[in-house]
Design a protein around this motif. Structure first.
Motif, PDB file in Angstrom:
ATOM      1  N   CYS A 252     -31.798 -25.605  36.651  1.00  0.00           N
ATOM      2  CA  CYS A 252     -32.955 -26.393  36.078  1.00  0.00           C
ATOM      3  C   CYS A 252     -32.910 -27.644  35.543  1.00  0.00           C
ATOM      4  O   CYS A 252     -33.846 -28.539  35.561  1.00  0.00           O
ATOM      5  N   LEU A 253     -31.734 -28.089  35.438  1.00  0.00           N
ATOM      6  CA  LEU A 253     -31.438 -29.681  34.893  1.00  0.00           C
ATOM      7  C   LEU A 253     -31.768 -30.375  36.208  1.00  0.00           C
ATOM      8  O   LEU A 253     -32.502 -31.522  35.992  1.00  0.00           O
ATOM      9  N   ALA A 254     -31.446 -29.906  37.447  1.00  0.00           N
ATOM     10  CA  ALA A 254     -31.910 -30.856  38.631  1.00  0.00           C
ATOM     11  C   ALA A 254     -33.381 -30.572  38.766  1.00  0.00           C
ATOM     12  O   ALA A 254     -33.898 -31.736  39.250  1.00  0.00           O
ATOM     13  N   MET A 255     -33.985 -29.458  38.665  1.00  0.00           N
ATOM     14  CA  MET A 255     -35.437 -29.239  38.832  1.00  0.00           C
ATOM     15  C   MET A 255     -36.289 -30.142  37.867  1.00  0.00           C
ATOM     16  O   MET A 255     -37.151 -30.584  37.967  1.00  0.00           O
ATOM     17  N   GLY A 256     -35.775 -30.363  36.429  1.00  0.00           N
ATOM     18  CA  GLY A 256     -36.252 -31.225  35.552  1.00  0.00           C
ATOM     19  C   GLY A 256     -36.278 -32.549  36.136  1.00  0.00           C
ATOM     20  O   GLY A 256     -37.348 -33.439  35.872  1.00  0.00           O
ATOM     21  N   VAL A 257     -35.100 -32.905  36.750  1.00  0.00           N
ATOM     22  CA  VAL A 257     -35.084 -34.436  37.089  1.00  0.00           C
ATOM     23  C   VAL A 257     -36.025 -34.640  38.188  1.00  0.00           C
ATOM     24  O   VAL A 257     -36.704 -35.895  38.407  1.00  0.00           O
ATOM     25  N   VAL A 258     -36.376 -33.836  39.068  1.00  0.00           N
ATOM     26  CA  VAL A 258     -37.152 -33.566  40.230  1.00  0.00           C
ATOM     27  C   VAL A 258     -38.719 -33.665  39.419  1.00  0.00           C
ATOM     28  O   VAL A 258     -39.523 -34.809  39.918  1.00  0.00           O
ATOM     29  N   GLY A 259     -39.042 -33.063  38.790  1.00  0.00           N
ATOM     30  CA  GLY A 259     -40.356 -33.119  37.888  1.00  0.00           C
ATOM     31  C   GLY A 259     -40.593 -34.555  37.552  1.00  0.00           C
ATOM     32  O   GLY A 259     -41.748 -35.199  37.592  1.00  0.00           O
ATOM     33  N   LEU A 260     -39.542 -35.137  36.649  1.00  0.00           N
ATOM     34  CA  LEU A 260     -39.832 -36.293  35.834  1.00  0.00           C
ATOM     35  C   LEU A 260     -39.664 -37.432  36.902  1.00  0.00           C
ATOM     36  O   LEU A 260     -40.720 -38.222  36.824  1.00  0.00           O
ATOM     37  N   LEU A 261     -39.062 -37.404  38.013  1.00  0.00           N
ATOM     38  CA  LEU A 261     -39.034 -38.481  39.044  1.00  0.00           C
ATOM     39  C   LEU A 261     -40.495 -38.580  39.899  1.00  0.00           C
ATOM     40  O   LEU A 261     -40.831 -39.657  40.130  1.00  0.00           O
ATOM     41  N   THR A 262     -40.904 -37.450  40.083  1.00  0.00           N
ATOM     42  CA  THR A 262     -41.969 -37.289  40.659  1.00  0.00           C
ATOM     43  C   THR A 262     -43.203 -37.876  39.727  1.00  0.00           C
ATOM     44  O   THR A 262     -44.181 -38.483  40.398  1.00  0.00           O
ATOM     45  N   ALA A 263     -43.487 -37.518  38.725  1.00  0.00           N
ATOM     46  CA  ALA A 263     -44.278 -37.639  37.850  1.00  0.00           C
ATOM     47  C   ALA A 263     -44.107 -39.723  37.610  1.00  0.00           C
ATOM     48  O   ALA A 263     -45.080 -40.157  37.822  1.00  0.00           O
ATOM     49  N   LEU A 264     -42.835 -39.993  37.579  1.00  0.00           N
ATOM     50  CA  LEU A 264     -42.770 -41.520  37.314  1.00  0.00           C
ATOM     51  C   LEU A 264     -43.183 -42.104  38.616  1.00  0.00           C
ATOM     52  O   LEU A 264     -43.986 -43.174  38.687  1.00  0.00           O
ATOM     53  N   TYR A 265     -42.703 -41.552  39.737  1.00  0.00           N
ATOM     54  CA  TYR A 265     -43.152 -42.243  40.953  1.00  0.00           C
ATOM     55  C   TYR A 265     -44.820 -41.932  41.704  1.00  0.00           C
ATOM     56  O   TYR A 265     -45.222 -43.053  41.886  1.00  0.00           O
ATOM     57  N   PHE A 266     -45.069 -40.821  41.572  1.00  0.00           N
ATOM     58  CA  PHE A 266     -46.343 -40.758  42.161  1.00  0.00           C
ATOM     59  C   PHE A 266     -47.549 -40.897  41.138  1.00  0.00           C
ATOM     60  O   PHE A 266     -48.646 -40.817  41.512  1.00  0.00           O
ATOM     61  N   GLY A 267     -47.076 -40.734  39.826  1.00  0.00           N
ATOM     62  CA  GLY A 267     -48.393 -40.707  38.732  1.00  0.00           C
ATOM     63  C   GLY A 267     -49.126 -42.226  38.962  1.00  0.00           C
ATOM     64  O   GLY A 267     -50.207 -42.312  38.609  1.00  0.00           O
ATOM     65  N   ARG A 268     -48.359 -43.267  39.587  1.00  0.00           N
ATOM     66  CA  ARG A 268     -49.237 -44.482  39.653  1.00  0.00           C
ATOM     67  C   ARG A 268     -49.874 -44.709  40.829  1.00  0.00           C
ATOM     68  O   ARG A 268     -50.746 -45.456  41.389  1.00  0.00           O
ATOM     69  N   ARG A 269     -49.176 -43.932  41.768  1.00  0.00           N
ATOM     70  CA  ARG A 269     -49.685 -44.038  43.478  1.00  0.00           C
ATOM     71  C   ARG A 269     -50.545 -43.017  43.827  1.00  0.00           C
ATOM     72  O   ARG A 269     -51.233 -43.204  44.953  1.00  0.00           O
ATOM     73  N   GLU A 270     -50.546 -41.746  43.136  1.00  0.00           N
ATOM     74  CA  GLU A 270     -51.782 -40.647  43.634  1.00  0.00           C
ATOM     75  C   GLU A 270     -52.662 -40.438  42.526  1.00  0.00           C
ATOM     76  O   GLU A 270     -52.658 -39.644  41.682  1.00  0.00           O
ATOM     77  N   PRO A 271     -53.731 -41.201  42.605  1.00  0.00           N
ATOM     78  CA  PRO A 271     -54.882 -40.816  41.482  1.00  0.00           C
ATOM     79  C   PRO A 271     -55.220 -39.483  41.584  1.00  0.00           C
ATOM     80  O   PRO A 271     -55.784 -39.363  42.795  1.00  0.00           O
ATOM     81  N   LEU A 272     -55.395 -38.624  40.532  1.00  0.00           N
ATOM     82  CA  LEU A 272     -56.129 -37.486  40.653  1.00  0.00           C
ATOM     83  C   LEU A 272     -57.788 -37.358  40.718  1.00  0.00           C
ATOM     84  O   LEU A 272     -58.302 -38.320  40.396  1.00  0.00           O
ATOM     85  N   VAL A 273     -57.987 -36.656  41.805  1.00  0.00           N
ATOM     86  CA  VAL A 273     -59.723 -36.468  42.366  1.00  0.00           C
ATOM     87  C   VAL A 273     -60.252 -35.223  41.925  1.00  0.00           C
ATOM     88  O   VAL A 273     -59.532 -34.342  41.737  1.00  0.00           O
ATOM     89  N   PHE A 274     -61.574 -35.258  41.554  1.00  0.00           N
ATOM     90  CA  PHE A 274     -61.947 -34.088  41.337  1.00  0.00           C
ATOM     91  C   PHE A 274     -63.574 -34.086  41.869  1.00  0.00           C
ATOM     92  O   PHE A 274     -63.952 -35.174  41.941  1.00  0.00           O
ATOM     93  N   GLY A 275     -64.333 -32.813  41.933  1.00  0.00           N
ATOM     94  CA  GLY A 275     -65.673 -32.875  42.268  1.00  0.00           C
ATOM     95  C   GLY A 275     -66.124 -33.211  43.605  1.00  0.00           C
ATOM     96  O   GLY A 275     -65.140 -33.556  44.347  1.00  0.00           O
ATOM     97  N   VAL A 276     -67.474 -33.189  43.914  1.00  0.00           N
ATOM     98  CA  VAL A 276     -67.801 -33.156  45.252  1.00  0.00           C
ATOM     99  C   VAL A 276     -67.691 -34.678  45.745  1.00  0.00           C
ATOM    100  O   VAL A 276     -67.272 -34.923  47.173  1.00  0.00           O
ATOM    101  N   GLU A 277     -67.779 -35.794  44.971  1.00  0.00           N
ATOM    102  CA  GLU A 277     -67.767 -37.067  45.381  1.00  0.00           C
ATOM    103  C   GLU A 277     -66.184 -37.466  45.655  1.00  0.00           C
ATOM    104  O   GLU A 277     -66.026 -38.797  46.308  1.00  0.00           O
ATOM    105  N   SER A 278     -65.395 -36.963  45.245  1.00  0.00           N
ATOM    106  CA  SER A 278     -64.063 -37.229  45.189  1.00  0.00           C
ATOM    107  C   SER A 278     -63.386 -38.703  44.812  1.00  0.00           C
ATOM    108  O   SER A 278     -62.807 -39.438  45.360  1.00  0.00           O
ATOM    109  N   MET A 279     -63.947 -38.765  43.612  1.00  0.00           N
ATOM    110  CA  MET A 279     -63.808 -39.906  43.126  1.00  0.00           C
ATOM    111  C   MET A 279     -62.512 -39.884  42.168  1.00  0.00           C
ATOM    112  O   MET A 279     -62.441 -39.069  41.559  1.00  0.00           O
ATOM    113  N   PRO A 280     -61.830 -41.239  41.837  1.00  0.00           N
ATOM    114  CA  PRO A 280     -60.797 -40.989  41.008  1.00  0.00           C
ATOM    115  C   PRO A 280     -61.030 -40.569  39.604  1.00  0.00           C
ATOM    116  O   PRO A 280     -62.091 -40.865  38.959  1.00  0.00           O
TER     117      PRO A 280
END
Length: 441
Positions: free
Chosen positions: A407-435
């Motif tokens: 679980c410690l290893a998985m926690g590190v994976v989750g933390l690094l994923t959020a740090l790296y992709f949080g700025r590079r993958e804006p979340l989208v929603f709805g029909v228009e797929s806008m950020p």
């Protein structure tokens, strides 16, 4: 990180609560049908394999059949997601629960190894494959269905509540196992009472199908059909061709979510019986406490998503995951006598289970959302959940701290994923797929 919208989110209407409640309850009944197997893994290992086989090998093969259900998830998930993006979320959402209930019912009436020899584990394996295909279509469809129904600014709460409903299926399984352990002796369970929870699962399936008759198609899907002349011909092809960047964070977060569930619900109850000598009844009761607090943790995590954003909430719960599991295993090893409290803390700390869906639904645009989620979630879940239980069970004799390190290893994976992709993958929603905002505003 994207900015946070601090405007007051809209309230849930009565119709929103009705839709969310029906979706969560139906999902709980379906997950019960899938997970009840693991609560009787020790019993099934004695019933469906040769008695002269070593106990550890029988248990390993029983878990092998259990995890085969995970391996079948991509097959059902990809096919059902294709039709969910073409024909609508509701139809596939209703079909999956029927596909789950029938095999559960058949397991409850099928002969054992003593009756038909090696045909028994083979039939059991085939039924688990069908169940795996069904749950592969359930989870991505449920996430999409609920997220597309929820008001903007409340999607985190809606998905957290849904996850609490899905994990409530684990609680139903634990309570059923606890009740049987109190009402029947171990020999009576081995003789005939083990069939009752599977037969009950068939009844739950019928109830779930009936409940989902009252659900309506999502507004996002209806808007898509109004805007487009025809749906995307091959949604998965577009996912692989145009949205490959989203596949990596989706797969990594699926592994984090899977790890939390596997350790808390699948592995720890078995370990408490085998390594720490607890009775089945005591084990199931403690497991029930952990799952109740996992339900609460999912809802709290969803509220946090709406408050601070999905990526930030992911960071917090990635840190909490190993702390909660560490406290649980410390109480077991140290025999502190407060295992129920430690199990409750571990359940709350596994709230990452309620955060991940808010990220997943925002990684793919609406017209291919179910296919994108289903492909990454089911492939990653199948590979991860089919190997980690076996690996953890095999390594547990070496050290009782194996699950904590995992679980410690998985926690590190989750933390690094959020740090790296949080700025590079804006979340989208709805029909228009806008950020959109991290909090799905």
């Amino acid at each position: 990180m994207t900015a946070i919208d601090t405007a007051r989110p809209p309230r849930f209407s009565r119709g929103d609560h009705r839709t969310l409640g029906l979706a969560a309850l139906g999902g709980a009944l379906e997950i019960y049908d899938f997970i009840i197997f693991v609560f009787f893994a020790l019993t099934l290992s004695q019933l469906f394999f040769p008695p002269e086989m070593p106990e550890w090998l029988r248990l390993l093969q029983s878990f092998g059949i259990f995890v085969t259900g995970y391996l079948a998830r991509p097959l059902g998930g990809i096919l059902m997601a294709h039709f969910a993006d073409h024909l609508g979320r509701k139809r596939v959402f209703s079909l999956s629960i029927l596909m789950m209930a029938l095999p559960c019912l058949l397991i409850g009436v099928m002969p054992t190894y003593a009756d038909i020899g090696y045909a028994a584990p083979l039939i059991l394996l085939a039924l688990r494959i069908l169940q795996g295909a069904a749950v592969g279509g359930e989870v991505p469809s449920a996430w999409t269905f609920v997220a597309e129904h929820a008001p903007a600014g409340r999607r985190g709460y809606a998905l957290g509540f849904l996850q609490a409903g899905l994990t409530f299926g684990y609680l139903l399984g634990a309570l059923t196992a606890t009740l049987l352990a109190q009402l029947y002796t171990p020999q009576e369970i081995l003789d005939y009472a083990w069939r009752y929870p599977f037969l009950l699962g068939g009844v739950f399936g019928v109830i779930g199908v009936w409940l989902r008759r009252w659900l309506s198609e999502t507004p996002v899907f209806l808007a898509l059909r109004e805007r487009q002349e025809r749906p995307v011909a091959f949604p998965l092809r577009r996912v692989l061709g145009e949205h490959r960047r989203s596949l990596i964070p989706a797969a990594l977060l699926t592994c984090v979510l899977t790890s939390a569930v596997v350790v808390l619900v699948v592995i720890t109850p078995t370990v408490m019986q085998q390594r720490f000598g607890m009775s089945a009844g005591h084990t199931f009761a403690l497991s029930s406490v952990g799952i109740v607090f996992l339900n609460i943790g999912c809802v709290l995590a969803g509220l946090l998503v709406d408050r601070i954003g999905a990526w930030r909430a992911l960071m917090i719960y990635s840190l909490l995951l190993p702390l909660g599991v560490g406290a649980l295993y410390a109480s077991l090893v140290g025999q502190w006598g407060v295992t129920w409290l430690a199990y409750a803390l571990a359940g709350l700390s596994c709230g990452v289970v309620g955060v991940v869906p808010s990220v997943m639904v925002g990684l793919f645009p609406a017209e291919i959302r179910v296919s994108g989620i289903s492909f990454t979630y089911n492939v990653a879940y199948a590979l991860w959940a089919s190997t980690t239980p076996l690996a953890l069970i095999a390594l547990m004799p070496w050290s009782p701290w194996v699950c904590v390190g995992f679980c410690l290893a998985m926690g590190v994976v989750g933390l690094l994923t959020a740090l790296y992709f949080g700025r590079r993958e804006p979340l989208v929603f709805g029909v228009e797929s806008m950020p959109i905002m991290c909090g799905d505003k």
